[in-house]
Design a protein around this motif. Structure first.
Motif, mmCIF file in Angstrom:
data_model
loop_
_atom_site.group_PDB
_atom_site.id
_atom_site.type_symbol
_atom_site.label_atom_id
_atom_site.label_comp_id
_atom_site.label_asym_id
_atom_site.label_seq_id
_atom_site.Cartn_x
_atom_site.Cartn_y
_atom_site.Cartn_z
ATOM 1 N N TYR A 23 0.831 -1.208 0.000
ATOM 2 C CA TYR A 23 0.000 0.000 0.000
ATOM 3 C C TYR A 23 0.865 1.257 0.000
ATOM 4 N N LEU A 24 1.896 1.270 0.846
ATOM 5 C CA LEU A 24 2.788 2.436 0.888
ATOM 6 C C LEU A 24 3.519 2.616 -0.438
ATOM 7 N N LEU A 25 3.871 1.512 -1.069
ATOM 8 C CA LEU A 25 4.524 1.589 -2.370
ATOM 9 C C LEU A 25 3.603 2.236 -3.399
ATOM 10 N N HIS A 26 2.325 1.827 -3.394
ATOM 11 C CA HIS A 26 1.356 2.398 -4.339
ATOM 12 C C HIS A 26 1.116 3.886 -4.045
ATOM 13 N N LEU A 27 1.013 4.246 -2.770
ATOM 14 C CA LEU A 27 0.797 5.662 -2.430
ATOM 15 C C LEU A 27 1.990 6.501 -2.882
ATOM 16 N N ASN A 28 3.192 5.996 -2.679
ATOM 17 C CA ASN A 28 4.380 6.719 -3.141
ATOM 18 C C ASN A 28 4.337 6.926 -4.652
#
Length: 913
Positions: free
Chosen positions: A311-316
């Motif tokens: 999820y953090l990867l996608h938000l970044n």
């Protein structure tokens, strides 16, 4: 996890020349096979073969022999450039040849001697080098180019230097074009061609972009590192528009779903070129790839279908962070605060960092000092003078796998040995206590590749004050090895504590606490230049000021693009589930075999049914009414189906005899909905004549009328002796029922408990499973979530343009789904009121049922549509009614479905699997 972009570049450039030997914002134009002629006394010269590379700010000679150093001569340090032998130059060289170029200069760098990455060696003083080209006829052209670039390098103002070099570059690009012989197939059709630069960390490489009906190509102007880069359109999974240097010029292409690194990052000179290429690829992908939005990923993450890391990867990615842009490298949080214990206890909240505070606010004493300075500061105020992510911080962590990047960033030097990334615990302590250190982490701390923690290249990174050499990163006592450290870091990131609090950190970095008064309240205010829109470079007329400002912004660090403007929803973990739900890791909802009973089997059968919902088959259909069907209610044993219609009637249909048993008329106006009271003895109908009617099935007669509204009653719900009625008079009323004795003589009586006021007509309502919450939808597109325990509004979301047709809570009460006249299918988070998913259909969806992940909707077109909310896509279309599907009912086991439509029919559907 894939090899990091920095590592990839590093490994490709481990031998000899790389673009990292150039200065920042420098271009490599061309190369020529040549000999470096070194004078040895008066009688003998040494000739070193290699390639001479002409760059925008320097001349670089790469010898063929690895034992020899690469030579870099800055053009600004050149005193004289000319053909060898002209004007009495080169008297030290015994054997003059016509193919030589003479450089007289005051400073030279020696790099990678014996192919070892180390700080550059610098030699100063008046020197002369001669380079003899293999093709003597090119000497004049090369000298002319060098003189032109030398003039640019010697201009007083940085802005003028940049402008002149840009003009030279654009002239070169204009004189060349993409070589069509590089097409993979002779039948390819060219769509567009334009100039652009390929971006890798700290490097931009100019060339030509070309896209055909099958392939995306990039051809570097200099042919380095290979003559052409090609990506088959069919292989592309994701594309993102990027800001590069604060301008909307970037485009990043991924051929994998979850990789950290892209396949190519392009920077265009014209936003229109970028947008045209994006549009072409997006159109090609339209039928293959769903559009990625932060909200869609939020829903997947909330429901446990994405890990915290993913999820953090996608938000970044969505916030313009890229591994190819060190000024906007992906940012991840510190989550562990214990780097001293011998064992890491992930069940103890004290092990974790407070994710609700920025790094700068974690130490109370330091924060007080920063706030005192903040109060005295003139506008624009900021709390932190440095950022949580910048090129320097990224390379601080990655110096062991990307030493050439660090040397490039720091003009050929490593940092002071005591300031290097020596210890995890030391680094954390400095982030807590340091006056100017507020950095967060990078994705590598939660990946699989330990190489950034280990000095496997045996780099000489210096000696610390205590006498020890900088080598591998010192790990916390609880980590047995670098692999163990990463494994435990990953476990911490995916732990229950972090899952329950990660939304707080997202609010700070990507969300509503990033800017404005909320940022001030959260002690989360950075320098104004770090924010998107903090400065408009186009309005700065002075070229010097413009270049200086851009350099400052890129080196200082940038805040991610803001993705959320309302509080971010919390993840659904076992601790916060309001109803028993199966977790994604554990199918059973009970640890005790004795408790695994009929409820588990029902849950499993429901799950199986929803997994196969697209396999619905029409079982039978009956035309019962003279106008559109508006409501369906079914007795517990399934033997009787009750329907209401705009033809003013309530009808009772027997599923056993397939016959219409009763037809009841209450009014001269349409009936809008119906429901059965517990016990199946009474059916209630709402009407456009402002009333609610009660009909006794046993006695076959009207049992009372509730005249509760001043306009049409649009929808009714019932739970635990309470009636909820929605009306076009802009109210939803909550009534307490005094049950009638089933004698046929006594009537139902109702006391008004609450009146929920709206601004406009209410068209639909729905209750959550516990009847503690109610959701309403109005004719102007507003969805309102009410707390029934206090009769107050929790959230009011204007999420449709036009009438809201239907609303319903998910089984776990965490989300609300709504459909409307605008053809949107929206998912709202109940806790925050945030719209976390929105899909659009070709026609409005009039009614639906859903299980939280999958939706079966009745369309204006008459079809039944199956939607995958987590995938953000329409999965199936099932032919149904002629005219709109107006109402839908499903049994508790989710195996039987009944729909009603404008074609006056009810249709019975069965799941076939």
């Amino acid at each position: 996890m894939p090899v990091n972009a920095l590592t990839h570049v590093q490994r490709n450039s481990s031998n000899g020349f790389s673009l990292l030997l150039l200065n920042l914002e420098e271009y490599y134009f061309e190369q020529h096979t040549a000999h470096h002629i070194q004078p040895k006394g008066t009688h003998k010269e040494r000739r070193v073969r290699g390639s001479l590379k002409i760059c925008s700010k320097s001349v670089i000679f790469e010898p063929d022999e690895n034992s020899q150093p690469i030579i870099k001569i800055p053009l600004r340090d050149c005193l004289k450039i000319g053909k060898h032998g002209e004007n009495g130059a080169s008297r030290h060289f015994a054997k003059a040849k016509s193919g030589g170029i003479s450089l007289l200069f005051s400073q030279v760098f020696f790099i990678k001697e014996h192919n070892i990455v180390a700080p550059y060696k610098i030699e100063r003083g008046r020197m002369e080098y001669v380079f003899e080209l293999d093709v003597p006829g090119k000497v004049e052209d090369v000298v002319e180019t060098l003189l032109q670039l030398h003039r640019a390098s010697c201009l007083d103002k940085l802005g003028d230097q940049t402008a002149m070099i840009t003009a030279i570059l654009q002239s070169r690009l204009a004189r060349t074009s993409f070589d069509k012989n590089r097409f993979q197939n002779v039948s390819e059709k060219l769509h567009m061609e334009c100039k652009a630069e390929m971006v890798t960390p700290l490097v931009t490489n100019p060339g030509h972009v070309c896209i055909t009906d099958t392939t995306l190509y990039f051809q570097p102007l200099n042919g380095y590192p290979k003559p052409v880069v090609q990506i088959t359109l069919q292989d592309i999974c994701r594309i993102y528009k990027r800001r590069h240097g604060l301008m909307p010029l970037g485009l990043e292409v991924f051929c994998t779903e979850n990789d950290l690194c892209s396949d190519i990052y392009l920077k265009f000179y014209d936003p229109q070129d970028r947008d045209e290429l994006y549009f072409y690829i997006a159109t090609y992908l339209e039928h293959h790839v769903a559009e990625r939005t932060a909200e869609r990923y939020t829903l997947q993450w909330q429901r446990g279908h994405l890990s915290n890391y993913q999820y953090l990867l996608h938000l970044n990615n969505l916030a313009d962070r890229s591994c190819n842009d060190l000024s906007q490298y992906p940012v991840f949080p510190w989550v562990i605060s214990d780097y001293c214990s011998s064992e890491l206890d992930l069940s103890n909240p004290g092990t974790f960092r407070d994710l609700g505070k920025p790094v700068g606010a974690l130490n109370k004493e330091r924060l007080e000092r920063l706030l005192a300075r903040y109060q005295e500061m003139p506008e624009p105020k900021f709390m932190y003078g440095s950022h949580y992510s910048s090129p320097g911080y990224v390379l601080f962590y990655l110096v062991r796998i990307a030493p050439e990047h660090m040397l490039c960033l720091q003009n050929g030097r490593f940092d002071n040995a005591d300031r290097m990334f020596n210890s995890i615990a030391e680094t954390w302590k400095n982030c807590l206590d340091g006056a100017t250190d507020f950095k967060e982490l990078i994705p590598e701390f939660y990946g699989d590749d330990v190489s950034f923690l280990v000095n496997s290249l045996k780099l000489d990174l210096g000696k610390r004050q205590g006498g020890q050499m900088v080598d591998d990163v010192e790990l916390p006592p609880w980590a047995r090895s670098p692999e163990d450290f990463l494994q435990k870091s990953k476990e911490a990131l995916e732990s229950n504590y972090v899952s329950e609090h990660l939304h707080e950190w997202i609010d700070l970095v990507f969300g509503y606490k990033q800017k404005g008064s909320e940022a001030v309240g959260a002690h989360n205010v950075f320098h104004p230049l770090t924010y998107e829109g903090g400065v408009d470079l186009n309005r700065i007329e002075d070229p010097d000021e413009k270049v200086a400002m851009l350099t400052q912004i890129l080196e200082f660090g940038q805040t991610p693009k803001q993705l959320f403007v309302t509080p971010h929803p919390q993840r659904i973990t076992e601790k916060f589930k309001s109803l028993p739900q199966t977790s994604c890791d554990n199918v059973s909802i009970s640890d005790s075999p004795g408790e695994e009973s009929f409820e588990d089997l029902t849950e499993e059968s429901k799950k199986l049914a929803w997994n196969n919902i697209a396999k619905l088959q029409l079982h039978e259909q009956h035309k019962l009414h003279k106008k559109a069907v508006t409501g369906i209610a079914v007795s517990c044993n399934g033997s009787s189906v009750f329907t209401t219609s705009q033809d003013y009637t309530l009808k009772m249909f027997s599923t056993e005899s397939k016959m219409l048993q009763r037809s009841i008329s209450f009014s001269d106006l349409a009936l809008s909905s119906c429901l059965l009271l517990p016990g199946d003895a009474t059916v209630i109908s709402s009407s456009w004549d402002n009333n609610v009617y009660f009909y006794s099935i046993a006695f076959g007669r009207s049992q009372g009328t509730l005249m509760g509204h001043q306009d049409a009653v649009s929808k009714i719900c019932w739970h635990d002796n309470r009636l909820y009625s929605a009306s076009w008079d802009s109210t939803v009323k909550v009534w307490s029922s005094v049950p009638a004795e089933m004698t046929g003589t006594k009537r139902h009586q109702f006391d008004l408990l609450a009146e929920l006021e709206h601004d406009v007509s209410v068209d639909t309502i729905s209750l959550n499973a516990a009847s503690t919450l109610l959701v309403s939808g109005t004719k102007e597109g507003t969805v309102t979530i009410w707390d029934l325990t206090t009769a107050t509004i929790l959230h009011q979301i204007p999420c449709h343009s036009g009438t809201v047709y239907d609303t319903a809570f998910s089984p776990d009460s965490r989300h609300v789904l709504s459909t409307g006249e605008d053809s949107c299918v929206n998912v709202i988070d109940v806790q925050t009121g945030m719209l976390i998913s929105s899909m659009t259909s070709d026609k409005p969806q009039r009614c639906f049922i859903w299980d939280g992940n999958t939706v079966l909707s009745g369309s204006q077109s008459g079809e039944l549509l199956v939607w995958d909310l987590l995938g953000g896509k329409l999965c199936e279309r099932i032919q149904g009614h002629k005219g709109a599907v107006t109402c839908i009912w499903m049994n508790e086991q989710c195996s039987s479905i009944i729909t009603g439509g404008e074609d006056r029919k009810i249709m019975f559907w069965k799941l076939q699997y």
